[in-house]
Design a protein around this motif. Structure first.
Motif, mmCIF file in Angstrom:
data_model
loop_
_atom_site.group_PDB
_atom_site.id
_atom_site.type_symbol
_atom_site.label_atom_id
_atom_site.label_comp_id
_atom_site.label_asym_id
_atom_site.label_seq_id
_atom_site.Cartn_x
_atom_site.Cartn_y
_atom_site.Cartn_z
ATOM 1 N N ASP A 50 0.809 -1.221 0.000
ATOM 2 C CA ASP A 50 0.000 0.000 0.000
ATOM 3 C C ASP A 50 0.842 1.271 0.000
ATOM 4 N N ALA A 51 1.956 1.269 0.699
ATOM 5 C CA ALA A 51 2.871 2.418 0.738
ATOM 6 C C ALA A 51 4.212 1.911 1.256
ATOM 7 N N LEU A 52 5.271 2.561 0.852
ATOM 8 C CA LEU A 52 6.597 2.150 1.299
ATOM 9 C C LEU A 52 6.947 2.901 2.585
ATOM 10 N N GLU A 53 6.251 2.484 3.667
ATOM 11 C CA GLU A 53 6.448 3.112 4.972
ATOM 12 C C GLU A 53 6.099 2.103 6.060
ATOM 13 N N VAL A 54 6.693 2.313 7.228
ATOM 14 C CA VAL A 54 6.439 1.432 8.362
ATOM 15 C C VAL A 54 4.944 1.439 8.687
ATOM 16 N N GLY A 55 4.394 0.245 8.863
ATOM 17 C CA GLY A 55 2.983 0.087 9.180
ATOM 18 C C GLY A 55 2.102 -0.172 7.975
ATOM 19 N N ALA A 56 2.622 0.082 6.784
ATOM 20 C CA ALA A 56 1.841 -0.175 5.573
ATOM 21 C C ALA A 56 1.628 -1.674 5.406
ATOM 22 N N ARG A 57 0.517 -2.022 4.806
ATOM 23 C CA ARG A 57 0.167 -3.429 4.595
ATOM 24 C C ARG A 57 0.273 -3.787 3.122
ATOM 25 N N GLY A 58 0.218 -5.063 2.854
ATOM 26 C CA GLY A 58 0.253 -5.569 1.492
ATOM 27 C C GLY A 58 0.138 -7.073 1.506
ATOM 28 N N SER A 59 0.539 -7.685 0.388
ATOM 29 C CA SER A 59 0.521 -9.148 0.307
ATOM 30 C C SER A 59 1.391 -9.609 -0.848
ATOM 31 N N PHE A 60 1.815 -10.861 -0.754
ATOM 32 C CA PHE A 60 2.501 -11.552 -1.837
ATOM 33 C C PHE A 60 1.666 -12.770 -2.166
ATOM 34 N N GLY A 61 1.611 -13.142 -3.445
ATOM 35 C CA GLY A 61 0.810 -14.290 -3.834
ATOM 36 C C GLY A 61 1.560 -15.242 -4.740
ATOM 37 N N TRP A 62 1.292 -16.516 -4.534
ATOM 38 C CA TRP A 62 1.858 -17.575 -5.361
ATOM 39 C C TRP A 62 0.726 -18.411 -5.922
ATOM 40 N N ASP A 63 0.782 -18.702 -7.210
ATOM 41 C CA ASP A 63 -0.216 -19.561 -7.824
ATOM 42 C C ASP A 63 -0.263 -20.892 -7.082
ATOM 43 N N HIS A 65 -0.890 -21.405 -4.030
ATOM 44 C CA HIS A 65 -0.617 -21.294 -2.594
ATOM 45 C C HIS A 65 -1.388 -20.159 -1.934
ATOM 46 N N GLY A 66 -1.894 -19.228 -2.727
ATOM 47 C CA GLY A 66 -2.692 -18.143 -2.178
ATOM 48 C C GLY A 66 -1.901 -16.883 -1.902
ATOM 49 N N GLU A 67 -2.582 -15.961 -1.208
ATOM 50 C CA GLU A 67 -2.022 -14.658 -0.856
ATOM 51 C C GLU A 67 -1.566 -14.682 0.602
ATOM 52 N N PHE A 68 -0.419 -14.071 0.858
ATOM 53 C CA PHE A 68 0.131 -14.025 2.201
ATOM 54 C C PHE A 68 0.286 -12.562 2.620
ATOM 55 N N PRO A 69 -0.432 -12.142 3.669
ATOM 56 C CA PRO A 69 -0.406 -10.740 4.090
ATOM 57 C C PRO A 69 0.932 -10.350 4.723
ATOM 58 N N LEU A 70 1.234 -9.052 4.616
ATOM 59 C CA LEU A 70 2.462 -8.524 5.198
ATOM 60 C C LEU A 70 2.217 -7.155 5.785
ATOM 61 N N GLU A 71 3.119 -6.761 6.672
ATOM 62 C CA GLU A 71 3.139 -5.410 7.213
ATOM 63 C C GLU A 71 4.592 -4.959 7.280
ATOM 64 N N TYR A 83 9.803 -6.603 6.614
ATOM 65 C CA TYR A 83 8.362 -6.759 6.780
ATOM 66 C C TYR A 83 8.090 -8.033 7.560
ATOM 67 N N ARG A 84 6.965 -8.014 8.258
ATOM 68 C CA ARG A 84 6.442 -9.237 8.856
ATOM 69 C C ARG A 84 5.418 -9.778 7.891
ATOM 70 N N TRP A 85 5.433 -11.093 7.732
ATOM 71 C CA TRP A 85 4.444 -11.710 6.865
ATOM 72 C C TRP A 85 3.949 -12.987 7.493
ATOM 73 N N PHE A 86 2.725 -13.306 7.153
ATOM 74 C CA PHE A 86 2.034 -14.419 7.793
ATOM 75 C C PHE A 86 1.760 -15.473 6.731
ATOM 76 N N THR A 87 2.422 -16.617 6.868
ATOM 77 C CA THR A 87 2.310 -17.679 5.869
ATOM 78 C C THR A 87 1.530 -18.887 6.370
ATOM 79 N N GLN A 88 0.801 -18.708 7.464
ATOM 80 C CA GLN A 88 0.111 -19.844 8.072
ATOM 81 C C GLN A 88 -1.334 -20.012 7.601
#
Length: 157
Positions: A50-63, A65-71, A83-88
């Motif tokens: 969403d923005a290149l700043e601390v606290g901004a959120r986003g996600s990475f996705g793999w065909d 495997h789905g989308e994995f959120p990040l902060e 970034y912290r990301w949640f792959t669970q």
């Protein structure tokens, strides 16, 4: 690709780390690590920040495997990005997310890129689950950073 090593697991600290030397200037490596249009070319198939700043959120996705959120947890251009990301699976749980921290050091015409992923001890109370995720991510950083190096050597970023 010059002078590269495989990712390493530290089971005492629950970390995965890898260093690669990229035949590209640090600014180019920085863009490939932080710009979603470039990230989606080497790290999964989709990327949103969403923005290149601390606290901004986003996600990475793999065909498949789905989308994995990040902060985003750290931005110090052009030296550090984390970034912290949640792959669970399921809703983003910041307390049970791992943190990937990238450091970039310019060395002549190349960039020394190191990623250290921490927090595997928070993923589960079961040691077998933690160690399995450590190994999975070790393999992941081997493949993904190899893709990053190949991408940076092939395109103008």
């Amino acid at each position: 690709m010059t002078n590269t090593q495989a990712a390493v697991v530290d089971t005492d600290r629950y970390t995965v780390s890898r260093t690669v030397v990229v035949g590209a200037p640090r600014a180019k490596v920085w863009r490939a690590l932080t710009d979603p249009a470039h990230i989606a070319k080497w790290f999964g198939q989709t990327a949103r920040i969403d923005a290149l700043e601390v606290g901004a959120r986003g996600s990475f996705g793999w065909d498949g495997h789905g989308e994995f959120p990040l902060e985003i947890t750290e931005v110090d251009e052009p030296e550090t990005f984390a970034y912290r990301w949640f792959t669970q699976g399921g809703d983003f749980d910041f307390d049970r997310a791992t943190e990937a921290r990238f450091t970039l050091a310019e060395e002549g015409e190349t960039t020394v890129l190191t990623v250290v992923e921490t927090g595997f001890d928070r993923l589960s109370d079961e040691e077998e689950t933690r160690r399995g995720q450590l190994e999975s991510n070790r393999q992941g950083w081997d493949g993904e950073l190899d893709e990053l190096v190949a991408y940076l050597e092939a395109v103008s970023v």
